[in-house]
Design an enzyme around this catalytic site. Structure first.
Site, PDB file in Angstrom:
ATOM      1  N   ASN A 134      44.847  27.309  50.890  1.00  0.00           N
ATOM      2  CA  ASN A 134      45.612  28.396  51.169  1.00  0.00           C
ATOM      3  C   ASN A 134      46.654  29.031  50.088  1.00  0.00           C
ATOM      4  OD1 ASN A 134      47.369  30.077  53.172  1.00  0.00           O
ATOM      5  ND2 ASN A 134      48.773  28.105  52.855  1.00  0.00           N
ATOM      6  N   SER A 152      43.069  37.369  50.712  1.00  0.00           N
ATOM      7  CA  SER A 152      44.012  38.395  50.683  1.00  0.00           C
ATOM      8  C   SER A 152      43.079  39.783  50.695  1.00  0.00           C
ATOM      9  CB  SER A 152      45.250  38.722  49.677  1.00  0.00           C
ATOM     10  OG  SER A 152      45.551  39.783  49.700  1.00  0.00           O
ATOM     11  N   ASN A 198      45.126  47.776  43.622  1.00  0.00           N
ATOM     12  CA  ASN A 198      45.932  48.782  43.840  1.00  0.00           C
ATOM     13  C   ASN A 198      46.951  48.569  42.633  1.00  0.00           C
ATOM     14  OD1 ASN A 198      46.079  50.253  46.437  1.00  0.00           O
ATOM     15  ND2 ASN A 198      46.046  48.033  47.316  1.00  0.00           N
ATOM     16  N   TYR A 202      47.588  39.989  40.409  1.00  0.00           N
ATOM     17  CA  TYR A 202      47.155  39.536  41.613  1.00  0.00           C
ATOM     18  C   TYR A 202      45.772  39.954  42.142  1.00  0.00           C
ATOM     19  CZ  TYR A 202      48.244  38.115  46.353  1.00  0.00           C
ATOM     20  OH  TYR A 202      48.074  37.298  47.714  1.00  0.00           O
ATOM     21  N   SER A 254      42.859  37.676  40.001  1.00  0.00           N
ATOM     22  CA  SER A 254      42.772  36.209  40.527  1.00  0.00           C
ATOM     23  C   SER A 254      42.256  36.194  41.800  1.00  0.00           C
ATOM     24  CB  SER A 254      44.238  35.673  40.657  1.00  0.00           C
ATOM     25  OG  SER A 254      45.160  36.352  41.713  1.00  0.00           O
ATOM     26  N   LYS A 255      42.413  37.180  42.769  1.00  0.00           N
ATOM     27  CA  LYS A 255      42.089  37.202  44.063  1.00  0.00           C
ATOM     28  C   LYS A 255      40.414  37.553  44.311  1.00  0.00           C
ATOM     29  CE  LYS A 255      45.328  35.397  46.661  1.00  0.00           C
ATOM     30  NZ  LYS A 255      45.305  34.171  47.223  1.00  0.00           N
ATOM     31  N   ILE A 270      50.750  40.055  56.418  1.00  0.00           N
ATOM     32  CA  ILE A 270      51.114  38.855  57.510  1.00  0.00           C
ATOM     33  C   ILE A 270      52.753  38.837  57.534  1.00  0.00           C
ATOM     34  CG2 ILE A 270      50.862  36.673  58.287  1.00  0.00           C
ATOM     35  CD1 ILE A 270      48.358  36.466  56.648  1.00  0.00           C
TER      36      ILE A 270
END
Length: 239
Positions: A86, A139, A146, A152, A155-156, A185
């Site tokens: 997580n 995610s 974007n 980010y 990596s995701k 979230i």
């Protein structure tokens, strides 16, 4: 899986959805090893969640420290049943303004950290006769690129590819792999990024309930990908 009496590892357990994941698992009777870098924050979580939460001060970008802790904690007679990868880190900027340190931190935390934990835990899970489960919290940024999110996203998207390959690799060893792709979230993740939380974001306990539902599926039933979003993502004042 019957979560009662199971042993779980949750990274990024000192804040955000990591706390809610830990709480939901403990309510179901699991023992949780909660990993994070902040000892103080982990101790506060333990005070809240009780003795079934075991705080572990750990930087998941430090492979040697992970290996040392796992070797000292688990054995052929005591293996984890659940791993929740997580922990995450994000910095948002135009590609020509994103610093090298920020890029490296995202890749190391989000992608390499997931790999470091998983490569140490999989051999232990393979030894268990019961079905185990690895859940990678990715995610929606692992599916949709974007502006200002190149690092980010990279990596995701990497964790997404890692999870897809891992799922096919370990399924016949009785290890489930599930990738979560949550949208916004209401956690303090956004507080560091000048993005205000609001009531139309998903709540951490709602995502934690989905986690429990996925873990409790029958042993030969696998949800390998799950995307979750707010139905109406706009802030109330913008409607």
């Amino acid at each position: 899986m019957d979560i009662n009496t199971k042993t779980a590892i949750v990274t990024g357990a000192s804040s955000g959805i990591g706390i809610d994941f830990s709480q939901a698992l403990i309510k179901k009777g699991a023992t949780v090893f909660g990993l994070a870098r902040s000892t103080d924050k982990l101790q506060k979580v333990q005070q809240e969640l009780g003795e079934n939460f075991h705080p572990v001060t750990m930087d998941i970008t430090d492979h040697d420290a992970i290996e040392e802790w796992i070797n000292a904690t688990f054995s052929t007679d005591h293996q984890p049943d659940i791993l929740i990868n997580n922990a995450g880190f994000g910095r948002f900027a135009d590609v020509d303004e994103l610093s090298l340190d920020e890029w490296e931190a995202m890749v190391q935390t989000n992608l390499s950290g997931t790999f470091y934990m998983t490569r140490q835990i999989v051999p232990l899970m393979k030894e268990k006769e019961s079905v185990c489960h690895i859940i990678n919290i990715v995610s929606i940024a692992g599916k949709v690129g974007n502006p200002k999110m190149t690092g980010y996203n990279a990596s995701k998207f990497g964790v997404r590819g890692f999870s897809e390959g891992l799922f096919k690799e370990v399924r016949y060893d009785g290890i489930k792999v599930t990738c979560f792709y949550p949208g916004s979230i209401a956690t303090n993740f956004f507080g560091d990024k000048d993005i205000d939380t609001h009531d139309n974001m998903m709540q951490p306990d709602e995502v934690a309930q989905v986690l429990v539902n996925v873990l409790e599926t029958p042993d030969n039933f696998l949800i390998n990908d799950i995307t979750m979003r707010p139905l109406n993502p706009k802030a109330p004042e913008d409607q």
